[in-house]
Scaffold this active site. Structure first.
Site, PDB file in Angstrom:
ATOM      1  CE  LYS A  82      -1.805   2.781   2.916  1.00 48.64           C
ATOM      2  NZ  LYS A  82      -1.762   4.023   2.104  1.00 48.64           N
ATOM      3  CB  CYS A 121      13.292   9.080   8.082  1.00 44.40           C
ATOM      4  SG  CYS A 121      14.306   8.138   6.946  1.00 44.40           S
ATOM      5  CD  GLU A 132       9.970  12.992  11.413  1.00 43.25           C
ATOM      6  OE1 GLU A 132       8.768  12.669  11.433  1.00 43.25           O
ATOM      7  OE2 GLU A 132      10.859  12.235  10.974  1.00 43.25           O
TER       8      GLU A 132
END
Ligand code: NAD
Length: 517
Positions: free
Chosen positions: A165, A272, A373
């Protein structure tokens, strides 16, 4: 009595395979013999093992090179990232293709193990690696081609099938990946692509899959981890990061600001392992910030499809709003915007989610921009004094994905690297090892658990299985019946095998031999 007349009909002798709801011809055929006369009735397919899969993967390599134009155009169209950065994804996918199938063939070979315990010595023991079965692969949008491709190749090379997905922000890159795999000749059903948002992802985790491979944010990872635990299936987690860069006083001031800037702003900071916190040794702090800002101002923000563009837009308005809120919070708490901080005026009418690359000074750990983040083109810089302070600041974080050190003192850098809480530490470079699939990628803390790439990554797609064969049918020493003799034997065995005193061990030999079956 009259015999019942049964309709005889034609025998149904279609020997194709039924895979994923389709009838598919196989390459190798076998004959079915009739038990009445021993003659062949018809041929059916001999479905192939991993060999056919490997052939398809080598064709895939050719396709990636041939169709690279369409691939990079699709990635850039969906994400807005510069074409060069879309090429990075193709290169990484090709490196994964070169490495993973070949490495898996070696690493996952079965092996014979000789047991050292005297009573088990004659058993024939083999360790084999088995795939989990069906892997549910759920991916993010930031590297929509290279991240799922790496996971797919590991899963497939280890013998699994995959339901993939892609992110709802990059469905077409995901579907293109599926198209490339089927065009390469991967048998139907081996890779399936289902598009949709989090609801589709949740349905996939709840479906009859045997393992989840997830890359994405911490909140989604935690939700998927809970759902997987409910089902008792393993879930590997590649989650967020807040990577520090430590710039020592002996860093090369001509190149370190350029490297840090690239690490922070590449992919519009949506990595990331983007550099999200910069700690600069006090003596060079001002000079570093000045050069960083100068390099930052040279970057061209715009549509990634334009060859001159160095920084594309953010992926969506929510992401842009989150980044702007962090800048605002930092300014409110005393940070100084050295450059950037706004949408470029030139692109105001574009309707796109652009933001100028932004350098912040005077930041500290009370600010969200140094704790949470960011996932945007923001480079917050803070001064430090002494290595212990650098380590303390770098490790003061719930994430632990990557870290970089900028210095000319390589021995010192290596020692410092060992003190940082991270899965990857780069010295005088950043990020690059995601494109070197022999190195394992993964982090600690909230950056996740479960690894990707390298041997450790491949091993997350298999479980070990041990097959132990005893050629003798004689009763074994540990079996019933127990009793005083057995106790005496057990006691002698402990003395003989594990005792320290040589004399006592020698005396235990006849006792042990007497008790052996
Ligand atoms: P996200 O968590 O919002 O979405 C990731 C995927 O999960 C998407 O496909 C989404 O549709 C799906 N999803 C959402 N809710 C779900 C649910 N309840 N159940 C199942 N699936 C669900 O993340 P994102 O915004 O696409 O990606 C950015 C994040 O990914 C950042 O935090 C980044 O640090 C992280 N990331 C980590 C790595 C790594 O290697 N550690 C690499 C790239 C990105």
């Amino acid at each position: 009595m009259e015999s019942v007349h049964l309709p005889r009909g034609e025998a149904a002798l279609d020997g194709r395979l039924l895979i994923g709801g389709e009838w598919v011809a196989g390459k190798e055929l076998a004959a079915k013999l009739s038990p009445v006369d021993g003659k062949p009735i018809a041929e059916f397919c001999q479905a192939a093992g991993l060999g056919g899969r490997r052939e398809a993967l080598s064709r895939l390599r050719r396709l990636l090179v041939e169709r690279r134009g369409a691939i990079v155009a699709t990635i850039t169209r969906e994400t807005g990232k510069p074409l060069v950065e879309s090429y990075f994804e193709v290169v990484e996918a090709l490196e994964c293709l070169k490495f993973m199938p070949a490495r898996a063939a070696k690493l996952l070979r079965e092996r014979r193990v000789v047991l050292k315990q005297p009573t088990f010595f004659l058993k024939k023991v083999r360790q084999v690696w088995e795939p989990y079965g069906v892997v549910g692969l759920i991916s993010p949008w930031n590297f929509p081609f290279s991240i799922p491709m790496g996971e797919l190749l590991q899963a497939l090379a280890a013998g699994n099938t995959v339901v993939f997905k892609p992110s709802e922000w990059t469905p077409f890159t995901g579907l293109l990946l599926g198209r490339l795999l089927t065009d390469a000749g991967l048998p139907p059903g081996v890779v399936n692509v289902v598009t949709g948002d989090g609801r589709t992802g949740a349905a996939l985790v709840a479906a009859a899959i045997d393992k989840v491979a997830f890359t994405g944010s911490v909140p989604t990872g935690l939700a998927i981890g809970r759902a997987a635990a409910e089902r008792g299936i393993p879930a590997s987690m590649e989650l967020g990061g807040k990577d520090p860069a430590i710039v020592r006083a002996d860093a090369d001031l001509a190149t370190a600001p350029e490297g840090v800037l690239w690490g922070a702003v590449m992919n519009c900071g949506q990595g990331c392992s983007a550099v999200e916190r910069v700690y600069v040794e006090r003596g060079i702090h001002d000079a570093f910030v000045e050069r960083l800002a100068a390099a930052c101002k040279r970057l061209v923000v715009g549509d990634g499809a334009e060859p001159a563009t160095s920084v594309g837009p953010l992926i969506n308005p929510a992401q842009r709003a989150k980044v702007c809120a962090q800048i605002e919070d930092a300014v409110h708490r005393g940070a100084r915007v050295v450059c950037g901080g706004e949408a470029p005026a030139r692109l105001a009418a574009s309707g796109g989610w652009f933001l100028e690359p932004t350098v912040l000074a005077n930041v500290d750990h009370t600010m969200a921009v140094m704790r949470e983040e960011t996932f945007g083109p923001v480079v917050p810089v803070m001064a430090y004094a002494g290595e212990d302070e650098a380590v303390r600041l770098a490790n003061d974080c719930v994430y632990g994905l990557g870290a970089s050190i900028w210095t000319r003192d390589l021995a010192g850098a290596e020692a410092l690297a060992r003190r940082l809480r991270a899965g990857n530490v780069w010295v005088n470079d950043v990020l690059f090892s995601h494109a070197a699939p022999e190195t394992t990628w993964g982090g600690t803390g909230l950056s996740g658990h479960g690894y990707t790439h390298g041997d450790a990554g491949l091993l997350t797609y298999v479980h070990p299985k041990w097959i132990s064969i005893d050629g003798s049918t004689a009763p074994k020493d540990g079996w019933y019946p127990y009793g005083p003799e057995r106790r005496e034997f057990a006691d002698a065995v402990v003395e003989l095998l594990y005792g320290h005193d040589l004399l006592k061990r020698a005396r235990a030999i006849p006792r042990a031999l007497r008790g052996m079956r």
